[in-house]
Enzyme design. Sequence first.
Site, mmCIF file in Angstrom:
data_model
loop_
_atom_site.group_PDB
_atom_site.id
_atom_site.type_symbol
_atom_site.label_atom_id
_atom_site.label_comp_id
_atom_site.label_asym_id
_atom_site.label_seq_id
_atom_site.Cartn_x
_atom_site.Cartn_y
_atom_site.Cartn_z
ATOM 1 C CG ASP A 1 -4.746 -2.731 3.424
ATOM 2 O OD1 ASP A 1 -4.872 -3.762 4.119
ATOM 3 O OD2 ASP A 1 -4.215 -1.689 3.860
ATOM 4 C CG HIS B 1 -11.871 -2.448 11.369
ATOM 5 N ND1 HIS B 1 -11.132 -3.202 12.251
ATOM 6 C CD2 HIS B 1 -10.979 -1.864 10.529
ATOM 7 C CE1 HIS B 1 -9.838 -3.072 11.969
ATOM 8 N NE2 HIS B 1 -9.722 -2.269 10.934
ATOM 9 C CG HIS C 1 -0.532 -0.472 2.478
ATOM 10 N ND1 HIS C 1 0.614 -0.013 3.084
ATOM 11 C CD2 HIS C 1 -1.070 -1.383 3.336
ATOM 12 C CE1 HIS C 1 0.769 -0.615 4.247
ATOM 13 N NE2 HIS C 1 -0.231 -1.462 4.422
#
Length: 441
Positions: free
Chosen positions: A307, A311, A232
């Site tokens: 990525d 959550h 990233h």
Amino acid sequence: MILKGGRVLDPATKTDGVMDVLISGDKIKETAPELCNRFPDEELIDCTGLWILPGLVDMHTHLREPGYEYKETIKTGTQAAAAGGFTTIACMANTLPVNDTAAVTRYIREKAEREGVVEVLPIGAATRGLKGEQLAEIGFMKEAGIVALSDDGFPIRDAEILRLTLEYASCFHLPVIDHCEDLTVSKGGAVHECAMGTRMGLRGIPCISESVVVARDIQVAQWLQTPIHIAHVSCRSSIELIRWAKGQGIPVTCEVTPHHLALTVDDLYQSAYDTRFKVNPPLREAQDLKALILALREGIIDCIATDHAPHDTQSKMVEFEYAANGISGLETALPIALEVGREAGISPSTILSRMTVEPARILGVERGRLAPGMVANLAVFDPLESWTVDPQRLFSKGKNTPFAGKSLIGRVKMTVFQGETVFIDRNNPWEKMPFCGEEPF
Ligand code: DOR
Ligand code: ZN
């Protein structure tokens, strides 16, 4: 089964034309125009107006299992992957327990075999517990099926540990993926370091926190003549170093995320510090975004990786500085990457190469190509359908997307993995085909 009359777009074989794809068992048998005349008994799927793509490959996904099943499981993460057109995903080691032993690697492999709907390739931790102190069980994990090493979430802290990791990794033919962040620089930071963040009282993460580690990694890779992959990449200073290194023939590769290509810190301000925009590395400035796009076009950036960092709501519904870093990305990656490409004059074929054959090449796996004899992993994509991102409709348990409410163009209609249909969009053009998979959470 024959996928009929779609635009077959495969950068690896330089294919771009309207044709049929014959799938037999778990393999692609043939791609050619009008195959349906020769095989009249096959089940036909009309792909007129649609693209037929190699199944996408994501070399950077967080699946959260074992340990954080409330954020994502192998089952929901792979369903999200299938809905995004991905048929191969490599999952990071920052689970609980960390994937730093063969037992955890085997657990992930077996669970994915039983409950996953696409291919899951585990990435092993470089160091025990991601602590950056002692090397993990690299050989045993390789035997158990890891495809790469990474402490992602954390950097490989010391140059000496990085050196040892690269030396061991090269013995086992494993790529090493480094999350470049100098924690002594970024410590406690929540946003890209800039005036607005400071005014808001948020500690900043400057670009050098990333690029000093990129510089170190390049030096170590050059010294050992052993490849390193930079995860990233987010800023111009890193790109300049990687461009230089590639010019010198140093074996360095790198990836960029769709969100770092599409968003800047200004979007974070405009969202009034919505924690769905909080990610590590942080969203940077317009000049960084410009450098990333240019580097993607030139091939200085080798691939696009999601990525995908799902959550739970609680981890995000707190003050900005305490919120978890991460963006749920599998289900929006392809249309966002294509949109970035459209606006920057980068062809769909180039974007697709960065999401198929290039990540497969870095991982050293025979994936991301649509050719006779290859395993039948494909995605059927409607390039014109516009849709609005509704987090509640995502298959991922992670509803944390900054693209919520955004209108996107292009949608995955169907995903085939090893010859089996693992995803069909509920608004599919094949009226009779039922929606595939379970209702999204
Ligand atoms: O934003 C991020 N989320 N960056 C990382 O490096 C880790 C990841 C996660 O695991 O949530
Ligand atoms: Zn990550």
